[in-house]
Motif scaffolding. Structure first.
Motif, short mmCIF file in Angstrom:
data_model
loop_
_atom_site.label_atom_id
_atom_site.label_comp_id
_atom_site.label_asym_id
_atom_site.label_seq_id
_atom_site.Cartn_x
_atom_site.Cartn_y
_atom_site.Cartn_z
N MET A 197 0.83 -1.41 -0.28
CA MET A 197 -0.07 -0.22 -0.13
C MET A 197 0.57 1.39 0.46
SD MET A 197 -3.05 1.33 2.49
CE MET A 197 -3.99 -0.29 3.04
N ARG A 198 0.27 2.02 -0.66
CA ARG A 198 0.97 3.23 -0.80
C ARG A 198 0.51 4.30 -0.10
NH1 ARG A 198 1.23 7.80 -4.99
NH2 ARG A 198 3.84 8.35 -5.10
N ILE A 199 1.17 4.86 0.97
CA ILE A 199 0.78 5.53 2.31
C ILE A 199 1.71 7.38 2.38
CG2 ILE A 199 0.44 5.84 4.15
CD1 ILE A 199 0.31 2.92 4.53
N ALA A 200 0.32 8.42 1.93
CA ALA A 200 1.32 9.48 2.42
C ALA A 200 1.42 9.99 3.73
CB ALA A 200 0.05 10.21 1.57
N LEU A 201 2.76 10.32 4.95
CA LEU A 201 2.32 10.80 5.90
C LEU A 201 2.29 12.28 6.02
CD1 LEU A 201 3.87 10.24 8.49
CD2 LEU A 201 5.77 11.10 7.55
N PHE A 202 1.42 12.90 6.65
CA PHE A 202 0.94 13.99 7.01
C PHE A 202 2.49 14.18 8.19
CE2 PHE A 202 -2.71 15.96 9.48
CZ PHE A 202 -1.70 17.14 9.59
N VAL A 203 2.51 14.72 7.80
CA VAL A 203 3.67 14.96 9.29
C VAL A 203 3.30 15.10 10.51
CG1 VAL A 203 5.16 16.91 8.91
CG2 VAL A 203 6.56 14.72 9.94
N THR A 204 2.43 16.21 10.22
CA THR A 204 2.20 18.05 11.79
C THR A 204 3.38 18.75 12.10
OG1 THR A 204 2.88 16.81 13.33
CG2 THR A 204 0.86 15.40 12.14
N CYS A 205 2.86 19.54 12.44
CA CYS A 205 3.90 20.73 13.07
C CYS A 205 5.28 20.25 13.48
CB CYS A 205 2.93 22.49 13.26
SG CYS A 205 2.57 22.99 11.86
N LEU A 206 4.28 19.86 14.79
CA LEU A 206 4.97 19.73 15.85
C LEU A 206 5.69 18.42 16.10
CD1 LEU A 206 5.26 20.91 18.99
CD2 LEU A 206 3.33 19.47 19.43
N ALA A 207 5.79 17.39 14.87
CA ALA A 207 6.63 15.88 14.81
C ALA A 207 7.54 17.11 14.04
CB ALA A 207 5.88 15.41 14.04
N ASP A 208 7.37 17.73 13.29
CA ASP A 208 8.29 18.85 12.31
C ASP A 208 9.03 19.43 13.26
OD1 ASP A 208 9.33 18.92 9.51
OD2 ASP A 208 8.50 20.87 9.49
N THR A 209 8.88 19.94 13.94
CA THR A 209 10.00 21.22 14.76
C THR A 209 10.78 20.31 15.76
OG1 THR A 209 7.66 21.53 15.31
CG2 THR A 209 9.09 22.94 13.57
N LEU A 210 9.84 19.48 16.57
CA LEU A 210 10.49 19.23 17.83
C LEU A 210 10.06 17.58 18.25
CD1 LEU A 210 7.71 21.76 20.69
CD2 LEU A 210 10.51 21.72 19.44
N TYR A 211 9.00 17.35 16.99
CA TYR A 211 8.90 15.48 17.57
C TYR A 211 9.57 14.57 16.48
CZ TYR A 211 8.00 16.19 22.26
OH TYR A 211 7.62 16.41 23.78
N PRO A 212 10.74 15.21 15.74
CA PRO A 212 10.65 14.59 14.04
C PRO A 212 11.06 13.27 14.01
CG PRO A 212 13.02 15.06 14.90
CD PRO A 212 11.50 15.94 15.64
N GLN A 213 11.28 12.64 15.64
CA GLN A 213 11.62 11.06 15.77
C GLN A 213 10.42 10.17 15.93
OE1 GLN A 213 11.98 13.43 17.71
NE2 GLN A 213 11.62 12.87 20.07
N ALA A 214 9.20 10.60 16.17
CA ALA A 214 7.81 10.28 15.89
C ALA A 214 7.54 9.84 14.42
CB ALA A 214 6.92 11.35 16.77
#
Length: 244
Positions: free
Chosen positions: A1-18
């Protein structure tokens, strides 16, 4: 399955490991994960603070970016809740029925991580190994907006080596609530104190959750008291293959 990741602001800036863990997990399960680079904030912050007109361009952009994908996943119940329950409302409030309809279509294909795994991919044992004592905080938006129920716990119960300890008063809010923590700081702090007390009562090494915002709030309380208890995103546990 091809899945698009919606990363969200907080993950992008503070929790990229998630976000990184989400990708590792889904790829390990045999799925292709793509990251649409044109994505921005979904507008939840603006909507929750009463700036719906300012959120409209963000809603329009979110719909345009994710409309081409059959499945969208985010490591955040809060942001998925906004996509499902606010985007069409904002569009209709601006008199744009076509955008509202497209927003509903995208929302129907957008899932919080545990929903995607259990409901769409039909998997509860993801082959994870995490030899630690863990308690789980079910976040408000995932519980009350998305109604994910026990899906995260079902996934955690299959993680090898993990000692899952029930969190007292688990469904009580941690006190973050976005701008609530700023506008009602004393109340927020009192709620956080209760949550930290309950986490410490479990004698867990880690407090897990599915939203970076709650992890930030709880983690701050645990850190300031120098408890030694750390926070971890659900995706990081499920992506782990750490051996004892």
């Amino acid at each position: 399955m091809r899945i698009a990741l919606f990363v969200t602001c907080l993950a992008d800036t503070l929790y990229p490991q998630a976000a990184q863990a989400t990708v590792r997990l889904l790829e390990r399960l045999g799925h292709e994960v793509v990251f649409p680079e044109a994505q921005t904030c979904c507008g939840q912050l603006h909507i929750n603070t009463g700036y719906q007109a300012a959120a409209l361009p963000l809603v329009r952009r979110h719909v345009a970016v994710f409309d081409p994908y059959d499945v969208v996943v985010a490591p955040s119940g809060s942001c998925v809740g906004s996509v499902r329950h606010q985007h069409a409302m904002v569009a209709r409030g601006a008199g744009d029925e076509r955008l509202a309809s497209r927003a509903e279509d995208v929302a129907a294909r957008t899932y919080e991580l545990s929903e995607l795994l259990v409901d769409v991919l039909g998997v509860e044992d993801v082959g994870a190994v995490y030899p630690h004592r863990v308690t789980f905080h079910p976040t408000c938006h995932s519980l009350r907006l998305l109604r994910v129920g026990d899906r995260p716990l079902r996934l955690l119960r299959h993680v090898r080596g993990l000692d899952l300890v029930e969190l007292p008063a688990a469904e009580q809010c941690c006190g973050f609530g976005g701008t609530f923590a700023l506008k009602n700081a004393d109340t927020s702090t009192a709620m956080l104190a209760d949550k930290v007390r309950h986490v410490l009562a479990t004698r867990a090494e880690f407090c897990a959750a599915g939203d970076a915002s709650c992890l930030m709030h709880i983690g701050g309380g645990l850190s300031r008291l120098r408890t030694g208890v750390r926070t971890v995103h659900l995706a990081e546990i499920l992506a782990s293959t750490e051996e004892p």
